[in-house]
Scaffold this motif. Structure first.
Motif, PDB file in Angstrom:
ATOM      1  N   ARG B   9       0.861  -1.173   0.000  1.00  0.00           N
ATOM      2  CA  ARG B   9       0.000   0.000   0.000  1.00  0.00           C
ATOM      3  C   ARG B   9       0.895   1.219   0.000  1.00  0.00           C
ATOM      4  O   ARG B   9       1.825   1.311   0.799  1.00  0.00           O
ATOM      5  CB  ARG B   9      -0.873  -0.003   1.251  1.00  0.00           C
ATOM      6  N   THR B  40       0.706   1.160  11.617  1.00  0.00           N
ATOM      7  CA  THR B  40      -0.635   1.745  11.542  1.00  0.00           C
ATOM      8  C   THR B  40      -1.256   1.501  10.175  1.00  0.00           C
ATOM      9  O   THR B  40      -2.440   1.197  10.070  1.00  0.00           O
ATOM     10  CB  THR B  40      -0.564   3.241  11.868  1.00  0.00           C
ATOM     11  N   THR B  41      -0.442   1.587   9.134  1.00  0.00           N
ATOM     12  CA  THR B  41      -0.975   1.317   7.799  1.00  0.00           C
ATOM     13  C   THR B  41      -1.527  -0.101   7.726  1.00  0.00           C
ATOM     14  O   THR B  41      -2.626  -0.319   7.209  1.00  0.00           O
ATOM     15  CB  THR B  41       0.128   1.503   6.751  1.00  0.00           C
ATOM     16  N   ARG B  44      -4.731  -0.299   9.520  1.00  0.00           N
ATOM     17  CA  ARG B  44      -5.795   0.361   8.762  1.00  0.00           C
ATOM     18  C   ARG B  44      -6.232  -0.469   7.576  1.00  0.00           C
ATOM     19  O   ARG B  44      -7.396  -0.440   7.187  1.00  0.00           O
ATOM     20  CB  ARG B  44      -5.340   1.735   8.299  1.00  0.00           C
ATOM     21  N   THR B  47      -8.427  -3.160   9.094  1.00  0.00           N
ATOM     22  CA  THR B  47      -9.725  -2.664   9.519  1.00  0.00           C
ATOM     23  C   THR B  47     -10.512  -2.064   8.356  1.00  0.00           C
ATOM     24  O   THR B  47     -11.559  -1.469   8.570  1.00  0.00           O
ATOM     25  CB  THR B  47      -9.587  -1.587  10.603  1.00  0.00           C
ATOM     26  N   GLY B  48      -9.981  -2.192   7.157  1.00  0.00           N
ATOM     27  CA  GLY B  48     -10.761  -1.769   6.005  1.00  0.00           C
ATOM     28  C   GLY B  48     -10.935  -0.278   5.884  1.00  0.00           C
ATOM     29  O   GLY B  48     -11.882   0.188   5.265  1.00  0.00           O
ATOM     30  N   GLN B  49     -10.055   0.492   6.464  1.00  0.00           N
ATOM     31  CA  GLN B  49     -10.117   1.928   6.217  1.00  0.00           C
ATOM     32  C   GLN B  49      -9.356   2.254   4.954  1.00  0.00           C
ATOM     33  O   GLN B  49      -9.577   3.278   4.335  1.00  0.00           O
ATOM     34  CB  GLN B  49      -9.485   2.701   7.369  1.00  0.00           C
ATOM     35  N   LEU B  50      -8.422   1.379   4.614  1.00  0.00           N
ATOM     36  CA  LEU B  50      -7.645   1.551   3.398  1.00  0.00           C
ATOM     37  C   LEU B  50      -7.804   0.300   2.565  1.00  0.00           C
ATOM     38  O   LEU B  50      -8.119  -0.766   3.078  1.00  0.00           O
ATOM     39  CB  LEU B  50      -6.157   1.721   3.725  1.00  0.00           C
ATOM     40  N   ARG B  51      -7.578   0.450   1.270  1.00  0.00           N
ATOM     41  CA  ARG B  51      -7.531  -0.703   0.394  1.00  0.00           C
ATOM     42  C   ARG B  51      -6.072  -0.958   0.061  1.00  0.00           C
ATOM     43  O   ARG B  51      -5.327  -0.002  -0.149  1.00  0.00           O
ATOM     44  CB  ARG B  51      -8.214  -0.341  -0.921  1.00  0.00           C
ATOM     45  N   PHE B  65     -12.452  -4.008   3.188  1.00  0.00           N
ATOM     46  CA  PHE B  65     -12.766  -2.600   2.949  1.00  0.00           C
ATOM     47  C   PHE B  65     -14.270  -2.328   3.002  1.00  0.00           C
ATOM     48  O   PHE B  65     -15.039  -2.875   2.215  1.00  0.00           O
ATOM     49  CB  PHE B  65     -12.194  -2.123   1.619  1.00  0.00           C
ATOM     50  N   ALA B  66     -14.668  -1.459   3.942  1.00  0.00           N
ATOM     51  CA  ALA B  66     -16.060  -1.036   4.106  1.00  0.00           C
ATOM     52  C   ALA B  66     -17.015  -2.220   4.087  1.00  0.00           C
ATOM     53  O   ALA B  66     -18.072  -2.172   3.465  1.00  0.00           O
ATOM     54  CB  ALA B  66     -16.435  -0.014   3.035  1.00  0.00           C
ATOM     55  N   PRO B  68     -19.354  -4.500   6.241  1.00  0.00           N
ATOM     56  CA  PRO B  68     -20.001  -4.673   7.547  1.00  0.00           C
ATOM     57  C   PRO B  68     -19.875  -6.089   8.098  1.00  0.00           C
ATOM     58  O   PRO B  68     -19.817  -6.279   9.314  1.00  0.00           O
ATOM     59  CB  PRO B  68     -21.458  -4.329   7.263  1.00  0.00           C
ATOM     60  N   TYR B  71     -16.799  -6.154  10.036  1.00  0.00           N
ATOM     61  CA  TYR B  71     -16.838  -5.327  11.247  1.00  0.00           C
ATOM     62  C   TYR B  71     -17.691  -5.944  12.345  1.00  0.00           C
ATOM     63  O   TYR B  71     -17.487  -5.669  13.516  1.00  0.00           O
ATOM     64  CB  TYR B  71     -17.368  -3.931  10.915  1.00  0.00           C
ATOM     65  N   TYR B  76     -11.891  -2.565  17.166  1.00  0.00           N
ATOM     66  CA  TYR B  76     -10.717  -1.787  16.784  1.00  0.00           C
ATOM     67  C   TYR B  76     -10.522  -0.635  17.752  1.00  0.00           C
ATOM     68  O   TYR B  76     -11.432   0.121  18.034  1.00  0.00           O
ATOM     69  CB  TYR B  76     -10.915  -1.272  15.362  1.00  0.00           C
ATOM     70  N   PRO B  78      -8.326   2.522  17.856  1.00  0.00           N
ATOM     71  CA  PRO B  78      -7.392   3.300  17.039  1.00  0.00           C
ATOM     72  C   PRO B  78      -6.355   4.005  17.897  1.00  0.00           C
ATOM     73  O   PRO B  78      -6.509   4.097  19.112  1.00  0.00           O
ATOM     74  CB  PRO B  78      -8.285   4.297  16.315  1.00  0.00           C
TER      75      PRO B  78
END
Lengths: 316, 305, 306, 255
Positions: B9, B40-41, B44, B47-51, B65-66, B68, B71, B76, B78
């Protein structure tokens, strides 16, 4: 005995230290340094002088035309009919929007960003007080704002003084320079107070900017509406009531216009020399209402800022 | 539970993580690395905040990524220190409980439960704005455990907790891990990680530098050179006895004359030889120790190598 | 000579008592300020700086009374706060020089000194970048730099190693240690990471519920009665424990692979016995030291004593 | 879950500190002007008076409220970094966005309608007798949703959203409706005025300019509704898609 190799590990500072009072100048200096680094500052400052430039161009052309045509006598030149102090008033009126943008640029974030960055911890852990902080921040906006207002006005004054004494520039009002110096202080005083108050209420510069813009524009609509009402009533031949004249000055811009008219002691004249246009100018407001109102707003703003700035969050 | 295949990434020109391959299963896994190593990357990404820019990352077999569905089973915590400052701790957790799909009553009951778990019961009704760093951490941890997830990701969870709080919290995590949950803890305070984890992932400059459980780490410890300090009244005799050993790289005597400092390449063999010297050659020693016999020095060794 | 003297200090916020009759003496050198969350450490620091007016009690810092001479104290004290803080829109050099000017340094001196201090704090070329783009580690460094810039006589550090990676922590602690010894600068460090305190401090003050719980040198706090030894094995070994017990040793519960053992006799003799036993039971001794209480244990004991 | 998102967003927007400036604006400025509008436009009938106050103040305040409150849907959370708590919950992202948008728009509509009620009460000296009020509230509600959708999208796409929104609200929305030709069709305010169908301000050019009635506005009420609804749906669907598909992380500090 001095060793040939210097000791470069930590050493204490033992140079001069000024007494721990009046640290505000350092704060003001940094504020100014940061504002003048922005490109927008220079762009909007330059733009704020545009009406003076238009006036100069207008003068230049009128004179060229007059001297070329020749046959027309000196008396006929429109320059001779000008009310000089109103030219300064008009240029000031035209610069107001730009001065507002400058205030937005310099002032909106000044305390809000400090709140976000917790900069107050830095300020207050050094020997400077809340008073130093407020004075420093206030001056940091006031000084550049005043300079931006002053420079074109004074240059224009000098130019007119050299060139148009024959057109009555000096005789109309010998005290004009004193009045001008007063007028120049208006936007700096008002904006630095208001922006400090609004900025101190927020944690984010953008939100403070949004609210400041909201206050400015909503109050500006009042002025616009009153101007519309005044002009249409005057055209209709009726005399607009006092409330219209009063409310016209009840905005961020209006309040400054009121002060400017009071200081210059004029009702203003139209921007373009239209015959009979003077009756559409909202006349000079009452000194006894608007001078206290102006300083009241400034004082109230500073009071808000003072009460909002807190040294430390109390953790329970 | 987490499977990463060639995951990379980058942000514009800055690389966050580079070609990560790993699998994370139940139990506590520590994610180690310097600042900027990509911890952290990676979290993230999980946790699907980033692809991931390239590669394939699966959590419970799904793309996170996003999503549900992921989740629902993931908690998580942060690393940020930001909240709805004007909320009370309890209201904050309650709101997140509702977002987890709980009804108001279930959410409230569960909120009280997790707040109690992190020891915030008495203080939960105060505004978060007035919380100290330790209290903020606890609230963040509470919200991560709300929906009883199978996978918990904690980004620097122990920052700002006092020693008592740390201990309580490590016990809590240990208990969760014993229930078969997967817990991924990022940290750079190594002596803490050492106390609670079974396996670790070591990131360095975005790459995965080492993975493994304690056994692997143990042998890692044994493969890098150790500094060993022996305190004895007869340092020169000790040196003479030990100098014969092939795996000693260097020797140094203390100025005070009652200790000898050795650099040893294969510690396992050396320690046996030392015992032999004491027991068979009659070498008397007051004590010996090595600052390198722990995770921190492995970390340093690996990162600097 | 003591840097700060605090007598019966009481600080209340509304009806909440943060400091409740705290008395202590902080001497020159490096002092660790310990206590659980909410014990009043931060309040103490803020009171020393004159941010908070004490309800009662007195304190003097560097010979100044905290109520009468707040600005004089702040000119001679540097604070590195716990929270991230900076002046928005500045570069590190500007920021640190500005902090110096705020403290009363002339502008030209401030710039020179800012560079010098940033060198100590190990901030390289990044110093010309906007502070807002900094990573946690760099933010900690500039926070320290702005606290040092005006050459304070007392430095207050609130959680200086928070958020730093091992290498960064190492450097930060080294720096704190070097400035606090032999440079005429006293340091008070408040931290939750007791190994850090142990590294840099000579003395500690333990505060809890707004009161003093313990104070003294770290050496004293760590001493244990009865001279037990810590034996570190390569892997956990129950066989070793039983065998040692058979030798008449008292074995305390292990911490990972470290066993604390009490056995009469000189350490040399004990070492020999332990090695023999270990060899017989198939374990390998990796370390053998005279046991000290960890600072953590000492701390936990101090705060749990009623 | 939807209920919780919605209610939290409503409560967030109705915080005392947030609402009080708008109520002040309505209760003092709008009411004050409405009560005395006859002074400023002598001889105008009550309908014209109300229409002037409504167009000049209420509709401009609507844009301002929307520009400021819409940032609570998303931008504030992104800036404050609290967005991560929401994004890592088992809620589909579109639901999160949609219900927050719904809540925010309803609050904006309510606050703007209160201003309209103040205007009406001022002009008519009471709550009855104003046939425009209901139409105005409808127009304000549609406007709240339309501005909300537009500003939300700006917030999704730009970093400095609030400045863009304010420029749009005060620059574009006051200038464009007065432009000649068909330019006025590019302003939300044009359609809102079409829905509200205010009576003309007559020959008074100054007031007409302020009430955005200089341009040729010949749109019918139904066209106004349809255009606005299509506008809202397209923007919200686009916004939801964008929000689901792209990463929403607080600005990366050089980690």
């Amino acid at each position: 005995m001095a060793s040939p190799i210097a000791d470069l590990t930590y050493r204490n500072y033992d140079g001069p230290l000024e007494p721990p009072i009046n640290r505000w100048w350092a704060i003001a200096k940094l504020s100014m340094k940061l504002s003048t680094k922005k490109k927008g500052f220079w762009a909007w400052s330059t733009l704020s002088a545009f009406w003076y430039i238009i006036l100069l161009i207008f003068f230049y052309f009128t004179e060229t035309v007059v001297s070329n045509v020749g046959a027309v006598g000196q008396k006929a030149s429109p320059i001779n009919n000008l009310i000089w102090k109103d030219q300064f008033l008009n240029a000031f009126g035209e610069s107001q929007l730009f001065l507002f943008i400058l205030a937005l640029l310099m002032g909106a974030g000044t305390i809000a960003n400090d709140n976000r960055a917790k900069a107050l911890l830095v300020y207050l852990s050094k020997p400077c007080s809340k008073l130093d902080y407020v004075i420093g921040k206030w001056l940091g906006i006031f000084v550049p704002m005043t300079i931006v207002t002053a420079v074109p006005a004074l240059i224009f004054y000098m130019y007119c003084l050299m060139s148009y004494r024959s057109a009555g520039f000096w005789t109309q009002d010998p005290w004009l320079i004193v009045r001008l110096l007063g007028m120049i202080l208006i936007p700096g005083t008002l904006y630095s107070s208001i922006t400090l108050a609004i900025s101190s209420m927020f944690q984010q510069g953008r939100l403070a900017g949004g609210v400041f813009a909201g206050v400015y524009f909503i109050s500006y609509f009042i002025t616009l509406a009153m101007e519309g009402a005044y002009v249409s009533m005057s055209m209709g031949g009726s005399n607009p009531p006092g409330i219209v004249k009063g409310l016209f000055y009840c905005s961020v811009d209006g309040l400054q216009a009121a002060m400017a008219k009071i200081i210059l002691h004029t009702n203003g004249s139209p921007k373009l020399p239209i015959p009979g246009g003077a009756k559409f100018q909202v006349p000079e407001p009452s000194t006894f209402i608007f001078v206290p109102a102006f300083f009241g707003v400034c004082a109230l703003s500073l009071l808000i800022a003072w009460s909002q700035i807190r040294a430390v969050e109390v953790v329970r | 539970m987490i499977t990463a295949t060639n995951v990379s990434r980058w942000y514009g020109q800055v690389i966050g993580v580079n070609d990560i391959n790993c699998e994370i299963g139940p139990g506590i896994t520590a994610l180690l690395g310097m600042n900027g190593a990509g911890k952290t990357t990676l979290i993230r990404l999980i946790t699907g905040q980033l692809r991931p820019t390239t590669g394939d990352l699966r959590v419970f077999g799904l793309e996170p990524f996003a999503n549900p569905d992921v989740y629902r089973r993931m908690g998580y915590c942060p690393e940020i220190d930001n909240f709805y400052e004007h909320y009370t701790g309890r209201d904050f957790v309650r709101y997140l409980a509702r977002l987890d799909g709980m009804s108001a009553s279930v959410g409230n009951a569960r909120t009280d439960e997790v707040i109690d778990m992190v020891g915030m019961s008495e203080r939960a009704n105060r505004k978060i704005a007035g919380y100290s760093k330790g209290m903020r951490q606890r609230i963040k941890l509470a919200q991560a455990m709300l929906h009883n997830p199978d996978l918990i990701l904690l980004d620097e969870p122990l920052n700002g907790l006092d020693p008592v709080g740390r201990r309580e919290f490590m016990d809590l995590l240990g208990g969760l891990a014993d229930q078969g949950k997967a817990i991924l803890v990022s940290s750079h305070i190594l002596f803490e990680v050492e106390q609670m984890t079974r396996s670790l992932l070591l990131l360095h400059r975005g790459r995965l530098l080492a993975t493994g459980d304690l056994g692997v780490i143990r042998s890692l410890i044994d493969t890098h050179p150790h500094q060993i300090r022996i305190e004895t009244d007869e340092p020169r005799r000790a040196a003479a006895l030990l100098a014969e050993l092939p795996n000693i790289v260097s020797m140094k005597f203390d100025r005070s004359g009652d200790a000898v400092q050795l650099e040893v390449r294969e510690p396992a063999a050396f320690y046996d030889a030392l015992a032999a010297a004491v027991l068979e050659k009659g070498l008397t020693i007051r004590g010996f120790s090595s600052p390198d016999n722990n995770l921190e020095s492995v970390f340093k060794y690996l990162v600097e190598a | 000579m003591s840097v700060a003297t605090i007598q019966n200090l009481v600080v209340r916020y509304g009806n909440f008592t943060a400091l409740n009759g705290l008395s202590c003496e902080i001497s020159e050198g490096c002092t660790g300020l310990l206590g659980p969350n909410g014990a009043g450490k931060t309040t103490l620091i803020k009171t020393i700086l004159g941010f908070i007016k004490p309800t009662s009690g007195t304190a003097t810092v560097l010979g100044y009374d905290i109520e009468a001479a707040g600005t004089a104290i702040r000119q001679k004290v540097g604070l590195m706060p716990e929270q991230d803080c900076h002046i928005p829109g500045t570069t590190a050099v500007q920021f640190v020089a500005y902090a110096g000017e705020l403290a009363g340094m002339p502008g030209d001196q401030a710039i020179r000194r800012a560079h010098e201090v940033l060198d100590y704090c190990g901030l390289g070329e990044a110093r010309y970048r906007n502070v807002e783009t900094y990573s946690t580690g760099m933010k900690q460094r500039i926070k320290l730099a702005q606290a040092l810039v005006h050459g304070p006589k007392l430095l207050l550090l609130d959680e200086p190693t928070n958020g730093l990676d091992p290498a960064g922590r190492e450097e930060m602690l080294e720096l704190v240690r070097s400035v606090s010894h032999g440079k005429g600068l006293s340091v008070i460090v408040s931290s939750h990471l007791l190994p850090d305190i142990e590294r840099v401090c000579d003395r500690v003050v333990v505060v809890m519920q707004g009161q003093l719980r313990a104070q003294g040198t770290i050496k004293d706090l760590k001493k244990i009665e009865g001279r037990p030894v810590d034996i570190e094995l390569r892997d956990p070994s129950p066989a070793f424990v039983t065998a040692m017990q058979a030798q008449g040793a008292v074995v305390m519960p292990p911490k990972r692979t470290t066993y604390r053992i009490q056995l009469p006799g000189l350490p040399e003799e004990v070492a020999k016995i332990a090695m023999q036993v270990a060899r017989d039971s198939g374990a390998q001794v990796r370390g053998f030291v005279i046991a000290e209480r960890s600072l953590e244990d000492a701390f936990l004991e101090a705060i749990s004593a009623k | 879950m939807e209920g919780a998102i919605f209610m939290q967003a409503v409560r967030e927007n109705l915080r005392f500190r947030r609402v009080i400036p708008w109520l002040f604006l309505g209760g003092v400025v709008v009411l004050g002007f409405a009560m005395n509008w006859e002074t400023f436009q002598p001889g105008a009938d009550k309908e014209s008076q109300y229409a002037a106050v409504s167009s000049i103040f209420v509709f401009h305040i609507l844009a301002l409220i929307s520009a400021i409150l819409t940032s609570t849907i998303l931008n504030q959370e992104v800036e404050n970094k609290t967005i991560v708590y929401l994004l890592t919950r088992p809620v589909p992202r579109w639901k999160l966005l949609f219900f927050r948008y719904l809540a925010c728009s309803l609050v904006v509509a309510a606050l703007a309608s209160i201003n309209a009620v103040f205007a009406s009460a001022g002009v008519y000296h009471g709550l009855s007798g104003n046939s425009f009020l209901i139409k105005d509230i409808a127009a304000l509600t549609v406007g709240a949703f339309a501005y909300g959708a537009f500003f939300m999208l700006i917030g999704l796409l730009f970093n400095r959203a609030m400045i863009v929104c304010l420029l749009f609200a005060f620059g574009w929305e006051t200038a464009v409706p007065n432009m000649p030709g068909q330019m006025s069709y590019l302003s939300i305010n044009t359609y809102l005025q079409a829905i509200a169908q205010h009576p003309s301000t007559g020959s008074n050019k100054g007031l007409a300019a302020l009430s955005a009635a200089l341009g040729e506005n010949s749109i019918s009420t139904s066209t106004g509704y349809i255009t606005m609804i299509v506008f809202i749906v397209v923007l919200v669907v686009f916004g939801a898609g964008w929000f689901t598909h792209f990463e929403f992380l607080p600005r990366e500090d050089a980690e």
